[in-house]
Design a protein around this motif. Structure first.
Motif, PDB file in Angstrom:
ATOM      1  N   TYR A 129       0.812  -1.217   0.000  1.00  0.00           N
ATOM      2  CA  TYR A 129       0.000   0.000   0.000  1.00  0.00           C
ATOM      3  C   TYR A 129       0.846   1.268   0.000  1.00  0.00           C
ATOM      4  O   TYR A 129       1.950   1.298   0.548  1.00  0.00           O
ATOM      5  CB  TYR A 129      -0.900   0.038   1.253  1.00  0.00           C
ATOM      6  CG  TYR A 129      -1.687  -1.214   1.493  1.00  0.00           C
ATOM      7  CD1 TYR A 129      -2.670  -1.634   0.603  1.00  0.00           C
ATOM      8  CD2 TYR A 129      -1.449  -2.012   2.619  1.00  0.00           C
ATOM      9  CE1 TYR A 129      -3.390  -2.795   0.821  1.00  0.00           C
ATOM     10  CE2 TYR A 129      -2.166  -3.174   2.850  1.00  0.00           C
ATOM     11  CZ  TYR A 129      -3.136  -3.567   1.946  1.00  0.00           C
ATOM     12  OH  TYR A 129      -3.848  -4.723   2.169  1.00  0.00           O
ATOM     13  N   VAL A 150      -3.827   2.955   0.145  1.00  0.00           N
ATOM     14  CA  VAL A 150      -4.251   2.747  -1.237  1.00  0.00           C
ATOM     15  C   VAL A 150      -3.421   1.600  -1.811  1.00  0.00           C
ATOM     16  O   VAL A 150      -2.185   1.673  -1.792  1.00  0.00           O
ATOM     17  CB  VAL A 150      -4.054   4.017  -2.095  1.00  0.00           C
ATOM     18  CG1 VAL A 150      -4.429   3.735  -3.550  1.00  0.00           C
ATOM     19  CG2 VAL A 150      -4.894   5.169  -1.548  1.00  0.00           C
ATOM     20  N   LYS A 153      -0.172  -0.720  -7.453  1.00  0.00           N
ATOM     21  CA  LYS A 153      -0.423  -1.435  -8.697  1.00  0.00           C
ATOM     22  C   LYS A 153       0.095  -2.866  -8.576  1.00  0.00           C
ATOM     23  O   LYS A 153       1.217  -3.101  -8.141  1.00  0.00           O
ATOM     24  CB  LYS A 153       0.266  -0.721  -9.866  1.00  0.00           C
ATOM     25  CG  LYS A 153      -0.054  -1.331 -11.220  1.00  0.00           C
ATOM     26  CD  LYS A 153       0.594  -0.538 -12.343  1.00  0.00           C
ATOM     27  CE  LYS A 153       0.266  -1.135 -13.703  1.00  0.00           C
ATOM     28  NZ  LYS A 153       0.877  -0.369 -14.823  1.00  0.00           N
ATOM     29  N   THR A 160     -10.440  -0.405  -2.860  1.00  0.00           N
ATOM     30  CA  THR A 160      -9.650   0.546  -3.647  1.00  0.00           C
ATOM     31  C   THR A 160      -8.908   1.525  -2.748  1.00  0.00           C
ATOM     32  O   THR A 160      -7.908   2.104  -3.141  1.00  0.00           O
ATOM     33  CB  THR A 160     -10.548   1.328  -4.611  1.00  0.00           C
ATOM     34  OG1 THR A 160     -11.586   1.984  -3.861  1.00  0.00           O
ATOM     35  CG2 THR A 160     -11.193   0.385  -5.633  1.00  0.00           C
ATOM     36  N   ARG A 161      -9.412   1.705  -1.555  1.00  0.00           N
ATOM     37  CA  ARG A 161      -8.734   2.500  -0.535  1.00  0.00           C
ATOM     38  C   ARG A 161      -9.290   2.124   0.825  1.00  0.00           C
ATOM     39  O   ARG A 161     -10.411   1.615   0.924  1.00  0.00           O
ATOM     40  CB  ARG A 161      -8.867   4.009  -0.792  1.00  0.00           C
ATOM     41  CG  ARG A 161     -10.273   4.548  -0.746  1.00  0.00           C
ATOM     42  CD  ARG A 161     -10.309   6.044  -1.057  1.00  0.00           C
ATOM     43  NE  ARG A 161      -9.893   6.327  -2.406  1.00  0.00           N
ATOM     44  CZ  ARG A 161      -8.793   7.019  -2.735  1.00  0.00           C
ATOM     45  NH1 ARG A 161      -8.008   7.496  -1.782  1.00  0.00           N
ATOM     46  NH2 ARG A 161      -8.478   7.242  -3.989  1.00  0.00           N
ATOM     47  N   GLU A 180     -14.982   0.146  -1.884  1.00  0.00           N
ATOM     48  CA  GLU A 180     -14.916  -0.880  -2.914  1.00  0.00           C
ATOM     49  C   GLU A 180     -15.141  -0.266  -4.295  1.00  0.00           C
ATOM     50  O   GLU A 180     -15.712   0.819  -4.416  1.00  0.00           O
ATOM     51  CB  GLU A 180     -15.969  -1.957  -2.627  1.00  0.00           C
ATOM     52  CG  GLU A 180     -15.811  -2.597  -1.258  1.00  0.00           C
ATOM     53  CD  GLU A 180     -16.961  -3.526  -0.898  1.00  0.00           C
ATOM     54  OE1 GLU A 180     -17.854  -3.711  -1.749  1.00  0.00           O
ATOM     55  OE2 GLU A 180     -16.971  -4.058   0.228  1.00  0.00           O
ATOM     56  N   SER A 181     -14.704  -0.972  -5.315  1.00  0.00           N
ATOM     57  CA  SER A 181     -14.833  -0.472  -6.687  1.00  0.00           C
ATOM     58  C   SER A 181     -16.290  -0.316  -7.102  1.00  0.00           C
ATOM     59  O   SER A 181     -16.608   0.433  -8.020  1.00  0.00           O
ATOM     60  CB  SER A 181     -14.108  -1.410  -7.666  1.00  0.00           C
ATOM     61  OG  SER A 181     -14.631  -2.723  -7.572  1.00  0.00           O
TER      62      SER A 181
END
Length: 219
Positions: A129, A150, A153, A160-161, A180-181
């Motif tokens: 993160y 966060v 990649k 997502t955070r 969440e996304s």
């Protein structure tokens, strides 16, 4: 001028602080504190908000955990909902929203359904993160350092955070929030927490209710 030079030196050295305590020190204390925990049990409150629909909901329940791979979450609101990780599979039975079925997932699939309630934030956090200072806040009358995470990649994470509240006194995470996304945000407040307490071994067993269909999501 001396103050400006000091600020530049701190930035150049990559030093980040949470109101006087370095982020690295906060992380180290949290990781060390959780490493000493073998079992945990307590109660929680969950606040869920959906930024897409504008909806919100509150849930409450109790949990027991036997690290590293057993977890039992039993909701009292909505009553009857359970999530059980028995060491081999994760059973997600939520009759309040999806009656008549239970989802079965492999225990190894921790990216989708974390088994370790707060440990997911503390497993190699620096490599997984980007971590930022969120200041200090009070949780149940205790000062907590706030860290914002966060996923980097290539990191597989169910959010997502995230934001975690690390107790200043003992380094334990007392509250966390994940985005969440899908647009859903979940904030989990651990209202009671007993560490290394006796747990009920039978709590980690899921009994399939009569007439309920198993949706097996194993590979």
């Amino acid at each position: 001028m001396r103050k400006s030079l000091l600020s530049l030196a701190m930035l150049a050295a990559g030093v980040a602080t949470v109101n006087g305590q370095s982020i690295d020190l906060t992380i180290d204390r949290a990781v060390a504190a959780w490493a000493k925990v073998k079992t945990a049990r307590g109660s929680f409150e969950q606040a869920v908000n959906n930024s897409v629909t504008g909806g919100s909901a509150t849930a409450r329940g109790d949990f027991q955990q036997d690290r590293p791979n057993r977890l039992a979450i039993r909701f009292t609101e909505p009553a009857g909902d359970v999530i059980i990780a028995d060491g081999k599979a994760i059973w997600i039975y939520l009759p309040s929203s999806t009656p008549g079925q239970v989802i079965k997932r492999p225990a190894a699939d921790r990216s989708a359904v974390p088994i370790d309630l707060t440990g997911e934030f503390l497993s190699a956090p620096r490599s997984k993160y980007d971590i930022a200072d969120g200041g200090k806040q009070s949780v149940d009358g205790h000062t907590a350092y706030v860290l914002k995470l966060v996923p980097r990649k290539g990191t597989s994470a169910p959010f997502t955070r995230a934001t975690v509240w690390v107790d200043e006194d003992d380094g334990i995470i007392r509250q966390f929030e994940v985005e969440e996304s899908s647009g859903i945000t979940r904030r989990i407040h651990l209202t009671t927490l007993n560490l290394n307490a006796a747990v009920d071994r039978g709590a980690f067993s899921f009994t399939l209710p009569k007439g309920v269909k198993v949706v097996d999501q194993s590979p």
